[in-house]
Design an enzyme around this catalytic site. Structure first.
Site, PDB file in Angstrom:
ATOM      1  N   LYS A 166      35.059  39.943  41.111  1.00  0.00           N
ATOM      2  CA  LYS A 166      36.099  40.936  41.411  1.00  0.00           C
ATOM      3  C   LYS A 166      36.068  42.140  40.469  1.00  0.00           C
ATOM      4  CE  LYS A 166      39.073  37.189  43.070  1.00  0.00           C
ATOM      5  NZ  LYS A 166      40.380  36.523  42.991  1.00  0.00           N
ATOM      6  N   ASP A 209      44.737  30.565  42.941  1.00  0.00           N
ATOM      7  CA  ASP A 209      45.785  30.926  43.896  1.00  0.00           C
ATOM      8  C   ASP A 209      45.868  29.957  45.070  1.00  0.00           C
ATOM      9  OD1 ASP A 209      43.333  31.725  44.867  1.00  0.00           O
ATOM     10  OD2 ASP A 209      43.952  33.763  45.407  1.00  0.00           O
TER      11      ASP A 209
END
Length: 522
Positions: free
Chosen positions: A224, A260
């Site tokens: 990311k 997550d």
């Protein structure tokens, strides 16, 4: 295994009239060629299901002879996006095989789906109470969250503060990044008058890690856009604790680190006790689920007494890395993969997640222009640029209330500076978007079905989160359609939105960890 016999509903199939044969050079599974040759491309429709006109892609209706020829070309280039029941059964079975390989000590090394142990042994019961802190790092934003739980109510009160992570912080020394997060935590506690109290904290860290304990996880590699020195291979919680220790005004106990997806499962389970699966379908994709401890061979360390299950973080985006999805991949998929930052990796993710679906549609649109199907064969500069057709355009285009309503798609054309589009062109563009998103929904549904069948409970709730799932107007219904066809008849399931798993899920992990530790100390 999918069974249609004996179900209280009738099945009808509509055939496109096109069969397909893939070159054997890209088929690596022994039964792949048999499946392709034995089952013509078909689209399914089930009566008594929640089906509407948008459940399946629909070709434009020609009004002129030239349009009919363009439709024949369009049908040919999109034919492999229509999945058969045999494809979905094959994918559901292979996903299950890969998850099991990831759980095995002898097979984990060669497994695509690594099935990481999270060391989360208990799901929230709804009886948790108190205030807990959470930190959430997973992209260009970082959040500090205070969660207040009231025993028995299953209600969650939240206060949160979001901070942008600068490019300098994303690429600088790891110590600077963790100091930044701690500074944000200090500021948050000051703003909410929380100093002087002890808090238990959960940390959502949505990067690939090797979990060692509930509160220990080594970063395997940055993703990311992050590339902080001194973090890969290190225990992330230890680095956070070092930064916290520099601030004597803090009295924080870091209880848990999770991603997550696990947070999504916990947040959903707090409100719905039957939740045993969490799915993220957004920019990327991942899944977690509750597994029987007896099936987890690679569990490290002593096993807590009395614990029968543990949450598994599958990292299922890597499914297909060794060819098990080549049966349904198109030349467009291979081209996208070759031009990606990680060729040959995260194959399943490239077929179903928001990071890639827009670019995949762009490849098809450009090819359709080259074949004269769109815009009279005239090249469109913005559409020709990599990244020129983001996935949000797919959601916006398919959100037009009918296929003959062009409100949203005309706005997209304006943003792309395309002025030559006819109504027929707009219908073709929508059809291509529908092909890409429907295949993604069915493939995601097959993955969900494999986990539902593996959990094998009479009733199962699946917690869903992620921008693609939340904002695409038809993805949820298409996923449920595919999942229902593959799940055992004796299992009832529901798919529900799990709100803010990365925030409240981390706080709930801290609450459960505190309760679990206190229980073992008694």
């Amino acid at each position: 295994m999918l069974k249609t016999e004996g179900r209280n509903r009738s099945l009808s199939f509509t055939y496109t009239g096109t069969s397909t044969h893939m070159g054997s050079k890209i088929l690596r599974q022994p039964d792949a060629e048999h499946l392709i040759q034995s089952f013509p491309i078909k689209e399914f429709k089930e009566e008594n299901e929640d089906i509407d006109d948008f459940a399946l892609p629909r070709l434009p209706s020609p009004t002129k002879p030239k349009e009919a020829e363009r439709i024949r070309i369009l049908e040919r280039i999109t034919s492999k996006f229509h999945l058969t029941d045999a494809h979905l059964r094959h994918i559901e079975k292979r996903m299950l095989d890969e998850v099991n390989r990831g759980l095995g000590k002898a097979t984990n090394r060669s497994a695509n789906v690594k099935s990481f142990v999270t060391y989360v042994h208990e799901i929230p019961s709804g009886r948790e109470s108190g205030q807990y802190l959470a930190l959430d790092l997973g992209g260009t934003n970082f959040r500090v969250i205070l969660v207040e739980l009231e025993a028995g109510s299953r209600s969650v009160k939240m206060k949160a503060c979001k901070h942008e992570v600068s490019q300098k912080l994303m690429l600088g020394p790891g110590e600077d990044l963790f100091d930044f997060m701690t500074d944000c935590l200090v500021e948050f506690m000051k703003d909410h008058d929380l100093h002087g109290q002890k808090f238990h904290l959960g940390f959502t860290f949505s990067f690939p890690t090797r979990q060692i304990q509930l509160d220990r996880a080594e970063l395997t590699n940055w993703t990311k856009g992050y590339n902080n020195a001194g973090v890969e291979g290190e225990d992330v919680v230890t680095l956070l604790k070092r930064s916290i220790k520099k601030r004597p005004e803090l009295n924080i106990q870091v209880e848990a680190i999770l991603n997550d997806t696990t947070g999504c499962l916990l947040a959903c389970a707090y409100k719905r006790p039957e939740c045993a699966i969490g799915i993220i379908l957004g920019t990327g994709t991942n899944a977690s689920y509750v597994e029987d401890m007896s099936h987890v061979e690679k569990y490290e360390g002593p096993r807590p007494r009395g614990c029968q299950s543990v949450v598994i973080n599958t990292e299922w985006g890597a499914f297909g890395n060794t060819g098990s999805l080549d049966i349904i991949r198109t030349q467009f998929d291979h081209d996208l993969d070759s031009n990606s930052l990680n060729p040959g990796k995260q194959v399943y993710e490239k077929l179903i997640s928001g990071m890639y679906l827009g670019e995949l549609a762009r490849y098809i649109l450009v090819h359709a222009i080259q074949l004269g199907v769109l815009f009279g064969g005239k090249e469109q500069p913005k559409l020709s640029q990599p990244g020129g057709f983001p996935t949000k355009y797919i959601s916006e285009i398919e959100a037009d209330i009918t296929r003959s309503t062009f409100t949203n798609i005309k706005q997209v054309m304006w943003e792309l500076q395309i002025t030559l589009a006819t109504d027929f062109d707009l219908q073709v563009i929508r059809y291509i978007c529908e092909c890409v998103s429907t295949r993604a929904a069915y493939l995601a549904g097959a993955g969900v079905a494999s986990l539902i069948n593996k959990v094998a409970r009479r009733r199962v709730t699946v917690g869903m989160d992620g921008s693609l799932y939340k904002f695409h107007p038809h993805l949820d219904r298409r996923m449920r359609l595919a999942t229902r066809r593959l799940v055992s008849d004796c299992i009832q399931f529901e798919m529900v939105l799990s709100e803010d798993g990365s925030g409240r899920g981390a706080a709930l992990a801290a609450a459960v960890a505190e309760k679990q530790r206190n229980k073992y100390q008694e």
